[in-house]
Design an enzyme around this catalytic site. Sequence first.
Site, PDB file in Angstrom:
ATOM      1  N   TYR A  96       0.929   0.878  13.810  1.00  0.00           N
ATOM      2  CA  TYR A  96       1.692   1.830  13.033  1.00  0.00           C
ATOM      3  C   TYR A  96       1.210   3.252  13.235  1.00  0.00           C
ATOM      4  O   TYR A  96       0.031   3.506  13.367  1.00  0.00           O
ATOM      5  CB  TYR A  96       1.761   1.455  11.553  1.00  0.00           C
ATOM      6  CG  TYR A  96       0.502   1.052  10.849  1.00  0.00           C
ATOM      7  CD1 TYR A  96      -0.080   1.862   9.885  1.00  0.00           C
ATOM      8  CD2 TYR A  96      -0.089  -0.178  11.112  1.00  0.00           C
ATOM      9  CE1 TYR A  96      -1.204   1.467   9.197  1.00  0.00           C
ATOM     10  CE2 TYR A  96      -1.216  -0.583  10.433  1.00  0.00           C
ATOM     11  CZ  TYR A  96      -1.779   0.247   9.473  1.00  0.00           C
ATOM     12  OH  TYR A  96      -2.910  -0.149   8.797  1.00  0.00           O
TER      13      TYR A  96
ATOM     14  N   HIS B 255       0.810  -1.218   0.000  1.00  0.00           N
ATOM     15  CA  HIS B 255       0.000   0.000   0.000  1.00  0.00           C
ATOM     16  C   HIS B 255       0.846   1.272   0.000  1.00  0.00           C
ATOM     17  O   HIS B 255       1.940   1.298   0.550  1.00  0.00           O
ATOM     18  CB  HIS B 255      -0.896   0.042   1.245  1.00  0.00           C
ATOM     19  CG  HIS B 255      -1.811  -1.128   1.358  1.00  0.00           C
ATOM     20  ND1 HIS B 255      -2.114  -1.706   2.562  1.00  0.00           N
ATOM     21  CD2 HIS B 255      -2.483  -1.828   0.424  1.00  0.00           C
ATOM     22  CE1 HIS B 255      -2.955  -2.714   2.371  1.00  0.00           C
ATOM     23  NE2 HIS B 255      -3.183  -2.818   1.081  1.00  0.00           N
TER      24      HIS B 255
ATOM     25  N   ASP C 174      -6.650  -5.735  -2.482  1.00  0.00           N
ATOM     26  CA  ASP C 174      -5.244  -6.072  -2.702  1.00  0.00           C
ATOM     27  C   ASP C 174      -5.062  -7.015  -3.890  1.00  0.00           C
ATOM     28  O   ASP C 174      -4.014  -7.005  -4.543  1.00  0.00           O
ATOM     29  CB  ASP C 174      -4.622  -6.678  -1.445  1.00  0.00           C
ATOM     30  CG  ASP C 174      -4.388  -5.649  -0.346  1.00  0.00           C
ATOM     31  OD1 ASP C 174      -4.604  -4.443  -0.587  1.00  0.00           O
ATOM     32  OD2 ASP C 174      -3.991  -6.050   0.761  1.00  0.00           O
TER      33      ASP C 174
ATOM     34  N   LYS D  81       5.635   6.095   8.006  1.00  0.00           N
ATOM     35  CA  LYS D  81       5.097   5.202   9.037  1.00  0.00           C
ATOM     36  C   LYS D  81       6.202   4.718   9.972  1.00  0.00           C
ATOM     37  O   LYS D  81       7.340   4.533   9.561  1.00  0.00           O
ATOM     38  CB  LYS D  81       4.443   3.975   8.395  1.00  0.00           C
ATOM     39  CG  LYS D  81       3.251   4.313   7.521  1.00  0.00           C
ATOM     40  CD  LYS D  81       2.703   3.085   6.823  1.00  0.00           C
ATOM     41  CE  LYS D  81       1.534   3.482   5.936  1.00  0.00           C
ATOM     42  NZ  LYS D  81       1.066   2.339   5.126  1.00  0.00           N
TER      43      LYS D  81
END
Length: 186
Positions: free
Chosen positions: A130, A61, A166, A70
């Site tokens: 995250y 992603h 996905d 992140k």
Amino acid sequence: MKCYDTALPGVKVIEPKLFEDSRGFFMETWNASRYAELGITANFVQDNLSLSTKGILRGLHFQQPNPQGKLVYVLQGEVFDVVVDIRYGSPTFGHWVGIILSAQNKRQLYIPEGFAHGFCVVSDTALFAYKCTDFYLPQNEGGICWDDSDLGITWPVVEPTLSEKDKQYPKLKEIPLERLVKFGLD
């Protein structure tokens, strides 16, 4: 705290300092001044948490515009975490790094803006945390197919469980350049 560079510029592995005794342990998972000493000056605005079972693969992603940096780590279980450089014009464009993150090793991975990210769960379950430098904006999300043969990622699973979204992502070379981050604009 220890910090290691990876083969991708700006992507860092962090091993927070652990304080252990008979009661268990304590560690800081984020401290802006300590991480700034490591070159991580990110302003995190959103925290996320996911729970997944063995064989689930999330990714690869990214978000553009409004790319997200992140800081990721595992609270329970173990994952194989992957980062791909999608900054077109970068000398490492299309290169990837993979690292095992687990509740046991307590490693963190810092991923700056301009990289795609994904992970595969290798334990029975994984609780994955995250911190993000920008807010999630569904209209800006994008992705790369997990098995892009041009990338050659060596995932620890042959037939992962994927979300419907996905499953639909294209190869990196099929993504229009305006959907990627231009190298050198950071």
